[in-house]
Scaffold this active site. Structure first.
Site, PDB file in Angstrom:
ATOM      1  N   ARG A 120      -5.794   0.121  -3.249  1.00 26.07           N
ATOM      2  CA  ARG A 120      -4.734  -0.891  -3.170  1.00 26.07           C
ATOM      3  C   ARG A 120      -5.201  -2.167  -2.494  1.00 26.07           C
ATOM      4  O   ARG A 120      -4.478  -3.158  -2.445  1.00 26.07           O
ATOM      5  CB  ARG A 120      -3.527  -0.345  -2.384  1.00 26.07           C
ATOM      6  CG  ARG A 120      -2.833   0.816  -3.051  1.00 26.07           C
ATOM      7  CD  ARG A 120      -1.700   1.341  -2.183  1.00 26.07           C
ATOM      8  NE  ARG A 120      -0.466   0.620  -2.353  1.00 26.07           N
ATOM      9  CZ  ARG A 120       0.530   0.997  -3.160  1.00 26.07           C
ATOM     10  NH1 ARG A 120       0.436   2.094  -3.876  1.00 26.07           N
ATOM     11  NH2 ARG A 120       1.629   0.281  -3.249  1.00 26.07           N
ATOM     12  N   TYR A 123      -5.156  -5.871  -3.802  1.00 28.67           N
ATOM     13  CA  TYR A 123      -3.846  -6.546  -3.722  1.00 28.67           C
ATOM     14  C   TYR A 123      -3.451  -6.806  -2.266  1.00 28.67           C
ATOM     15  O   TYR A 123      -3.163  -7.934  -1.899  1.00 28.67           O
ATOM     16  CB  TYR A 123      -2.801  -5.684  -4.424  1.00 28.67           C
ATOM     17  CG  TYR A 123      -1.449  -6.343  -4.566  1.00 28.67           C
ATOM     18  CD1 TYR A 123      -1.249  -7.366  -5.495  1.00 28.67           C
ATOM     19  CD2 TYR A 123      -0.373  -5.942  -3.785  1.00 28.67           C
ATOM     20  CE1 TYR A 123      -0.007  -7.969  -5.625  1.00 28.67           C
ATOM     21  CE2 TYR A 123       0.868  -6.546  -3.914  1.00 28.67           C
ATOM     22  CZ  TYR A 123       1.055  -7.560  -4.835  1.00 28.67           C
ATOM     23  OH  TYR A 123       2.283  -8.152  -4.967  1.00 28.67           O
ATOM     24  N   GLY A 126      -5.990  -8.990  -0.606  1.00 28.71           N
ATOM     25  CA  GLY A 126      -5.913 -10.267  -1.327  1.00 28.71           C
ATOM     26  C   GLY A 126      -4.750 -11.106  -0.822  1.00 28.71           C
ATOM     27  O   GLY A 126      -4.891 -12.296  -0.537  1.00 28.71           O
ATOM     28  N   ASN A 152       9.832  -4.419  -2.726  1.00 31.17           N
ATOM     29  CA  ASN A 152      10.003  -3.956  -4.113  1.00 31.17           C
ATOM     30  C   ASN A 152      11.188  -4.631  -4.806  1.00 31.17           C
ATOM     31  O   ASN A 152      12.302  -4.585  -4.286  1.00 31.17           O
ATOM     32  CB  ASN A 152      10.192  -2.437  -4.143  1.00 31.17           C
ATOM     33  CG  ASN A 152       8.972  -1.701  -3.627  1.00 31.17           C
ATOM     34  OD1 ASN A 152       8.587  -1.868  -2.469  1.00 31.17           O
ATOM     35  ND2 ASN A 152       8.341  -0.925  -4.482  1.00 31.17           N
ATOM     36  N   SER A 167      11.231   0.587 -13.547  1.00 28.15           N
ATOM     37  CA  SER A 167      11.120   0.448 -15.005  1.00 28.15           C
ATOM     38  C   SER A 167      10.573   1.734 -15.633  1.00 28.15           C
ATOM     39  O   SER A 167      11.006   2.126 -16.712  1.00 28.15           O
ATOM     40  CB  SER A 167      10.279  -0.772 -15.376  1.00 28.15           C
ATOM     41  OG  SER A 167       9.072  -0.775 -14.676  1.00 28.15           O
ATOM     42  N   ASN A 168       9.632   2.405 -14.949  1.00 27.79           N
ATOM     43  CA  ASN A 168       9.143   3.687 -15.492  1.00 27.79           C
ATOM     44  C   ASN A 168      10.295   4.668 -15.710  1.00 27.79           C
ATOM     45  O   ASN A 168      10.444   5.226 -16.795  1.00 27.79           O
ATOM     46  CB  ASN A 168       8.131   4.339 -14.539  1.00 27.79           C
ATOM     47  CG  ASN A 168       6.708   3.909 -14.850  1.00 27.79           C
ATOM     48  OD1 ASN A 168       6.484   3.007 -15.626  1.00 27.79           O
ATOM     49  ND2 ASN A 168       5.742   4.569 -14.223  1.00 27.79           N
ATOM     50  N   ARG A 189      11.419   3.682  -0.669  1.00 26.35           N
ATOM     51  CA  ARG A 189      11.280   2.262  -0.977  1.00 26.35           C
ATOM     52  C   ARG A 189      12.679   1.648  -0.884  1.00 26.35           C
ATOM     53  O   ARG A 189      13.687   2.350  -0.964  1.00 26.35           O
ATOM     54  CB  ARG A 189      10.731   2.031  -2.390  1.00 26.35           C
ATOM     55  CG  ARG A 189       9.289   2.483  -2.623  1.00 26.35           C
ATOM     56  CD  ARG A 189       8.267   1.679  -1.857  1.00 26.35           C
ATOM     57  NE  ARG A 189       6.901   2.044  -2.223  1.00 26.35           N
ATOM     58  CZ  ARG A 189       6.198   3.026  -1.646  1.00 26.35           C
ATOM     59  NH1 ARG A 189       6.739   3.783  -0.705  1.00 26.35           N
ATOM     60  NH2 ARG A 189       4.958   3.262  -2.034  1.00 26.35           N
ATOM     61  N   ARG A 251       4.196   5.717   2.796  1.00 27.33           N
ATOM     62  CA  ARG A 251       5.199   6.776   2.985  1.00 27.33           C
ATOM     63  C   ARG A 251       6.628   6.224   3.031  1.00 27.33           C
ATOM     64  O   ARG A 251       7.543   6.803   2.496  1.00 27.33           O
ATOM     65  CB  ARG A 251       4.960   7.519   4.327  1.00 27.33           C
ATOM     66  CG  ARG A 251       3.800   8.471   4.366  1.00 27.33           C
ATOM     67  CD  ARG A 251       4.057   9.749   3.588  1.00 27.33           C
ATOM     68  NE  ARG A 251       5.380  10.299   3.820  1.00 27.33           N
ATOM     69  CZ  ARG A 251       6.084  10.974   2.899  1.00 27.33           C
ATOM     70  NH1 ARG A 251       5.594  11.162   1.691  1.00 27.33           N
ATOM     71  NH2 ARG A 251       7.274  11.459   3.196  1.00 27.33           N
ATOM     72  N   ARG A 253       9.127   2.471   3.420  1.00 26.12           N
ATOM     73  CA  ARG A 253       9.150   1.010   3.395  1.00 26.12           C
ATOM     74  C   ARG A 253      10.592   0.514   3.382  1.00 26.12           C
ATOM     75  O   ARG A 253      11.386   0.951   2.554  1.00 26.12           O
ATOM     76  CB  ARG A 253       8.415   0.506   2.162  1.00 26.12           C
ATOM     77  CG  ARG A 253       8.361  -0.996   2.099  1.00 26.12           C
ATOM     78  CD  ARG A 253       7.678  -1.468   0.869  1.00 26.12           C
ATOM     79  NE  ARG A 253       6.244  -1.251   0.922  1.00 26.12           N
ATOM     80  CZ  ARG A 253       5.494  -1.188  -0.170  1.00 26.12           C
ATOM     81  NH1 ARG A 253       6.030  -1.286  -1.353  1.00 26.12           N
ATOM     82  NH2 ARG A 253       4.206  -1.016  -0.062  1.00 26.12           N
TER      83      ARG A 253
END
Ligand code: UDP
Length: 299
Positions: A120, A123, A126, A152, A167-168, A189, A251, A253
């Protein structure tokens, strides 16, 4: 544009689709330029919303070096442009700068728990460098910056193959496929509806605050609770299939949005049930399975 601004949209369409901006084609206040911001560009603008970079793990991990380039070279190019034309620059940073957080909920002064060599990190690191660049251009060259840490986010017009959890699950349920829960689904999340997020970004851009500011919905759900909500809304007969948890998957968020409330007078207004319903309706129009979304019970 509805507020009287002219908008230039730069996109390389790596994770976007022209269909999503079709409604603005032909509008004299709108211009589309197919451009990859890892290359410099000269434009006359007074505000820059720097949102470029795939945000879904499967997309940003597909070409991790490109992800780093987008966050480092792309951000430098946009900050260089802001410096040259004296534009205000807003960085779409991320809750990923907190990594797998040791404090809960996450406040902006928490410095994070990020693995610098994991899958990860292209990202996470970054975006951390992108924040550093923004603050250094601000301190060294007086560029006006705004830094949002986005949690999210979901909603209509996400790609069917986006790969993120909302979306999944919605696409899987509409296609009568099992919902893929990674790990045991106990990870959490907090999901923000896209219109709330856009409102927060515009408020931050037009405020006097540099940030960083968390923008996200503080309602926290386990991934299993999200799966159940989608089952209830689309098809309660659909199965849940458990798959391995990806490496370094955070775990828990949840944003602490005290700062956004105080500084921007902002907080989300769309609860998950409502946002999910709008998302299911949008996907079912595209996928062609016209399932009428039923309101789900509270999770
Ligand atoms: N997830 C899942 N099934 C999926 C996609 C994701 O259980 O089909 C999980 C994933 O492991 C993570 C959470 O849902 O714990 C959110 O994943 P997503 O990729 O949406 O965003 P991020 O991990 O970047 O927060």
């Amino acid at each position: 544009m509805e507020q009287g601004h002219d908008v230039i949209c730069l996109d390389n369409f790596y994770t976007g689709h022209k269909r999503n901006i079709l409604q603005w084609f032909g509008n004299p206040h709108f211009e589309l330029v197919r451009h990859d911001i890892t290359e410099p560009i000269r434009l006359e603008v007074d505000q820059i919303y720097h949102l470029a970079c795939p945000a879904s793990p499967i997309h940003y991990q597909y070409n991790p070096i490109k992800t780093v380039k987008t966050n480092v070279m792309g951000t430098m190019n946009m900050l260089g442009l802001a410096k040259r034309v004296k534009a205000r620059f807003l960085l779409a940073s991320t809750s990923e700068v907190y990594g797998d957080p040791e404090i809960h909920p996450q406040t902006e002064d928490y410095r994070g728990n990020v693995n610098p060599i994991g899958i990860r990190s292209c990202y996470d690191e970054g975006k951390r460098v992108a924040e550093t660049l923004a603050f250094d251009y601000h301190r060294q060259s007086d560029v006006q910056i705004r830094v949002a840490r986005i949690f999210n986010t979901y909603g209509p017009r996400m790609l069917e193959n986006d790969g993120r959890v909302v979306s999944n699950f919605v696409v899987q349920a509409l296609r009568n496929n099992p919902l893929t829960v990674y790990g045991d689904g106990s990870q959490t999340r907090s999901f923000c509806y896209v219109a709330d997020l856009v409102d927060g970004l515009m408020k931050l851009m037009n405020s006097d605050q540099v940030g960083p500011v968390n923008l996200g919905n503080p309602d926290e759900y386990t991934i299993l609770e999200l799966a159940r909500a989608v089952q209830e809304m689309v098809n309660s007969a659909i199965e849940i299939k458990f798959e391995p948890l990806p490496q370094d998957d955070p775990r828990r968020r949840k944003p602490d949005i005290t700062r956004a409330k105080a500084w921007l007078d902002w907080q989300p207004t769309v609860p998950l049930q409502e946002g999910l319903k709008l998302t299911v309706e949008d996907f079912s129009r595209r996928i062609g399975n016209h399932v009428a979304a039923q309101p789900a019970p509270a999770v």
